[in-house]
Design a protein around this motif. Structure first.
Motif, mmCIF file in Angstrom:
data_model
loop_
_atom_site.group_PDB
_atom_site.id
_atom_site.type_symbol
_atom_site.label_atom_id
_atom_site.label_comp_id
_atom_site.label_asym_id
_atom_site.label_seq_id
_atom_site.Cartn_x
_atom_site.Cartn_y
_atom_site.Cartn_z
ATOM 1 N N VAL A 1 20.938 26.406 41.266
ATOM 2 C CA VAL A 1 20.765 25.260 42.157
ATOM 3 C C VAL A 1 19.384 25.286 42.794
ATOM 4 C CG1 VAL A 1 21.546 24.219 44.337
ATOM 5 C CG2 VAL A 1 23.216 24.928 42.619
ATOM 6 N N LEU A 2 18.921 26.454 43.174
ATOM 7 C CA LEU A 2 17.575 26.586 43.729
ATOM 8 C C LEU A 2 16.524 26.352 42.638
ATOM 9 C CD1 LEU A 2 17.970 29.749 45.977
ATOM 10 C CD2 LEU A 2 17.506 27.417 46.773
ATOM 11 N N ALA A 3 15.391 25.787 43.029
ATOM 12 C CA ALA A 3 14.298 25.542 42.074
ATOM 13 C C ALA A 3 13.471 26.815 41.942
ATOM 14 C CB ALA A 3 13.439 24.369 42.546
ATOM 15 N N LEU A 4 14.008 27.784 41.219
ATOM 16 C CA LEU A 4 13.344 29.073 41.075
ATOM 17 C C LEU A 4 12.354 29.057 39.908
ATOM 18 C CD1 LEU A 4 16.386 31.471 41.591
ATOM 19 C CD2 LEU A 4 14.710 30.725 43.286
ATOM 20 N N THR A 5 11.323 29.871 40.034
ATOM 21 C CA THR A 5 10.334 30.029 38.965
ATOM 22 C C THR A 5 9.999 31.510 38.801
ATOM 23 O OG1 THR A 5 8.496 29.726 40.531
ATOM 24 C CG2 THR A 5 9.302 27.750 39.381
ATOM 25 N N GLY A 6 9.326 31.835 37.707
ATOM 26 C CA GLY A 6 8.868 33.206 37.491
ATOM 27 C C GLY A 6 10.007 34.180 37.231
ATOM 28 N N PRO A 7 9.884 35.410 37.725
ATOM 29 C CA PRO A 7 10.899 36.444 37.474
ATOM 30 C C PRO A 7 12.288 36.071 37.969
ATOM 31 C CG PRO A 7 8.881 37.425 38.337
ATOM 32 C CD PRO A 7 8.722 35.938 38.462
ATOM 33 N N LEU A 8 12.369 35.342 39.080
ATOM 34 C CA LEU A 8 13.682 34.955 39.600
ATOM 35 C C LEU A 8 14.389 33.985 38.660
ATOM 36 C CD1 LEU A 8 12.971 34.499 43.418
ATOM 37 C CD2 LEU A 8 14.249 36.334 42.305
ATOM 38 N N ALA A 9 13.608 33.131 38.019
ATOM 39 C CA ALA A 9 14.208 32.213 37.056
ATOM 40 C C ALA A 9 14.754 32.983 35.860
ATOM 41 C CB ALA A 9 13.180 31.181 36.602
ATOM 42 N N THR A 10 14.065 34.053 35.471
ATOM 43 C CA THR A 10 14.547 34.901 34.377
ATOM 44 C C THR A 10 15.786 35.674 34.809
ATOM 45 O OG1 THR A 10 12.283 35.156 33.544
ATOM 46 C CG2 THR A 10 13.924 36.753 32.782
ATOM 47 N N MET A 11 15.768 36.155 36.037
ATOM 48 C CA MET A 11 16.900 36.929 36.543
ATOM 49 C C MET A 11 18.175 36.094 36.574
ATOM 50 S SD MET A 11 17.344 38.819 40.252
ATOM 51 C CE MET A 11 15.853 39.783 39.992
ATOM 52 N N ARG A 12 18.068 34.825 36.947
ATOM 53 C CA ARG A 12 19.269 34.005 37.043
ATOM 54 C C ARG A 12 19.936 33.824 35.678
ATOM 55 N NH1 ARG A 12 16.821 27.968 38.410
ATOM 56 N NH2 ARG A 12 15.964 27.523 36.333
ATOM 57 N N PHE A 13 19.117 33.860 34.612
ATOM 58 C CA PHE A 13 19.686 33.769 33.267
ATOM 59 C C PHE A 13 20.612 34.944 33.002
ATOM 60 C CE2 PHE A 13 19.464 35.354 28.923
ATOM 61 C CZ PHE A 13 19.953 34.271 28.208
ATOM 62 N N TRP A 14 20.185 36.142 33.378
ATOM 63 C CA TRP A 14 20.989 37.333 33.126
ATOM 64 C C TRP A 14 22.202 37.392 34.056
ATOM 65 C CZ3 TRP A 14 20.351 39.437 28.700
ATOM 66 C CH2 TRP A 14 19.104 39.400 28.086
ATOM 67 N N VAL A 15 22.045 36.912 35.285
ATOM 68 C CA VAL A 15 23.197 36.864 36.190
ATOM 69 C C VAL A 15 24.246 35.912 35.637
ATOM 70 C CG1 VAL A 15 23.985 36.262 38.519
ATOM 71 C CG2 VAL A 15 21.804 37.437 38.208
ATOM 72 N N MET A 16 23.811 34.768 35.092
ATOM 73 C CA MET A 16 24.752 33.827 34.490
ATOM 74 C C MET A 16 25.390 34.430 33.245
ATOM 75 S SD MET A 16 26.355 30.991 34.621
ATOM 76 C CE MET A 16 25.496 29.931 35.791
ATOM 77 N N ALA A 17 24.619 35.212 32.481
ATOM 78 C CA ALA A 17 25.185 35.860 31.299
ATOM 79 C C ALA A 17 26.314 36.805 31.695
ATOM 80 C CB ALA A 17 24.085 36.619 30.551
ATOM 81 N N VAL A 18 26.106 37.563 32.771
ATOM 82 C CA VAL A 18 27.151 38.460 33.276
ATOM 83 C C VAL A 18 28.368 37.644 33.716
ATOM 84 C CG1 VAL A 18 27.755 40.078 35.114
ATOM 85 C CG2 VAL A 18 25.542 40.272 33.961
ATOM 86 N N ALA A 19 28.124 36.520 34.390
ATOM 87 C CA ALA A 19 29.217 35.671 34.851
ATOM 88 C C ALA A 19 30.033 35.127 33.684
ATOM 89 C CB ALA A 19 28.667 34.515 35.692
ATOM 90 N N VAL A 20 29.359 34.727 32.621
ATOM 91 C CA VAL A 20 30.070 34.189 31.454
ATOM 92 C C VAL A 20 30.910 35.271 30.793
ATOM 93 C CG1 VAL A 20 29.760 33.238 29.134
ATOM 94 C CG2 VAL A 20 28.406 32.346 31.028
ATOM 95 N N VAL A 21 30.351 36.476 30.670
ATOM 96 C CA VAL A 21 31.100 37.577 30.067
ATOM 97 C C VAL A 21 32.345 37.891 30.897
ATOM 98 C CG1 VAL A 21 31.046 40.046 29.527
ATOM 99 C CG2 VAL A 21 29.112 38.595 28.903
ATOM 100 N N LEU A 22 32.177 37.983 32.216
ATOM 101 C CA LEU A 22 33.320 38.252 33.086
ATOM 102 C C LEU A 22 34.336 37.117 33.031
ATOM 103 C CD1 LEU A 22 31.552 39.724 36.258
ATOM 104 C CD2 LEU A 22 33.030 40.944 34.652
ATOM 105 N N THR A 23 33.857 35.897 32.885
ATOM 106 C CA THR A 23 34.750 34.744 32.773
ATOM 107 C C THR A 23 35.665 34.880 31.565
ATOM 108 O OG1 THR A 23 33.190 33.254 33.889
ATOM 109 C CG2 THR A 23 34.843 32.244 32.448
#
Length: 218
Positions: free
Chosen positions: A170-192
């Motif tokens: 939801v936040l307009a993140l850029t740089g490393p934080l934008a990359t980090m959110r991809f991996w956090v979402m990947a973890v969320a999908v796996v747990l889902t």
């Protein structure tokens, strides 16, 4: 005047004696407006506001996205506290049982759909998460006559991971934080997916035991 209907006081028309218990209907009616239910109502009201903030000005203004994130964060926080308060202070009501999961899925579903519509999140991710949530909800109704499947530790981690990941998107993140959110979402999908399969296993076992108990009772 006590404000209690005569039927609630035993149907005699007299005032209830000091310390007398009110009827169940009166208790349930009064308990509807408790703090846990109010927090759930706030979360429901936040859903349309959150959507408007997220999509404001085309959906890409960092300021509007930050305000949308604040609304989403408040909704997630109320989700934590309303359930805790309801269980701790015996404020569980029929309204809360129905409205709480609806509010949870409404805020998460609206966030996922809006993010996918804006092109920030792949539609398949939204499909997997929403499909899992809908499927597990239907499955709970399928086995509810045999018992209730409690939220597991994995399920709670899933909810935390989903909330964190969606909040980062939801936040307009850029740089490393934008990359980090991809991996956090990947973890969320796996747990889902993993917790969804575990709930299915528990539902099958619960239904099998319930059917066996019914046969034994005949």
């Amino acid at each position: 005047m006590t404000g209690v209907p005569a039927s609630a006081a035993g149907g005699t028309g007299r005032r209830p004696a000091p310390g007398a218990k009110l009827g169940a209907a009166a208790v349930n009616q009064a308990s509807l407006w408790n703090i846990a239910n109010i927090l759930t109502m706030i979360r429901l009201v936040l859903v349309p506001g959150f959507v408007l903030l997220l999509l404001a000005d085309g959906g890409y203004d960092p300021v509007w996205r930050a305000l949308a994130w604040a609304a989403f964060a408040v909704a997630m926080i109320t989700d934590i506290f309303d359930g805790h308060l309801a269980r701790t202070y015996n404020l569980v009501t029929d309204f809360g049982k129905i409205a709480d999961p609806i509010a949870d899925k409404a805020i998460m579903g609206s966030a996922l759909i809006c993010l996918s519509w804006l092109g920030d999140l792949p539609w398949w991710v939204t499909g997997v998460i929403l499909g899992r949530e809908l499927g597990i909800t239907l499955m709970r109704f399928w086995v509810i006559r045999y018992g209730v499947i409690p939220a597991s530790r994995g399920g709670k981690l899933k909810t935390l991971a989903q909330g964190t990941a969606v909040g980062m998107y939801v936040l307009a993140l850029t740089g490393p934080l934008a990359t980090m959110r991809f991996w956090v979402m990947a973890v969320a999908v796996v747990l889902t997916v993993v917790t969804g399969l575990d709930y299915i296993r528990e539902a099958v076992v619960l239904r099998r035991k319930g059917l066996e108990a019914e046969r034994a009772a005949r």
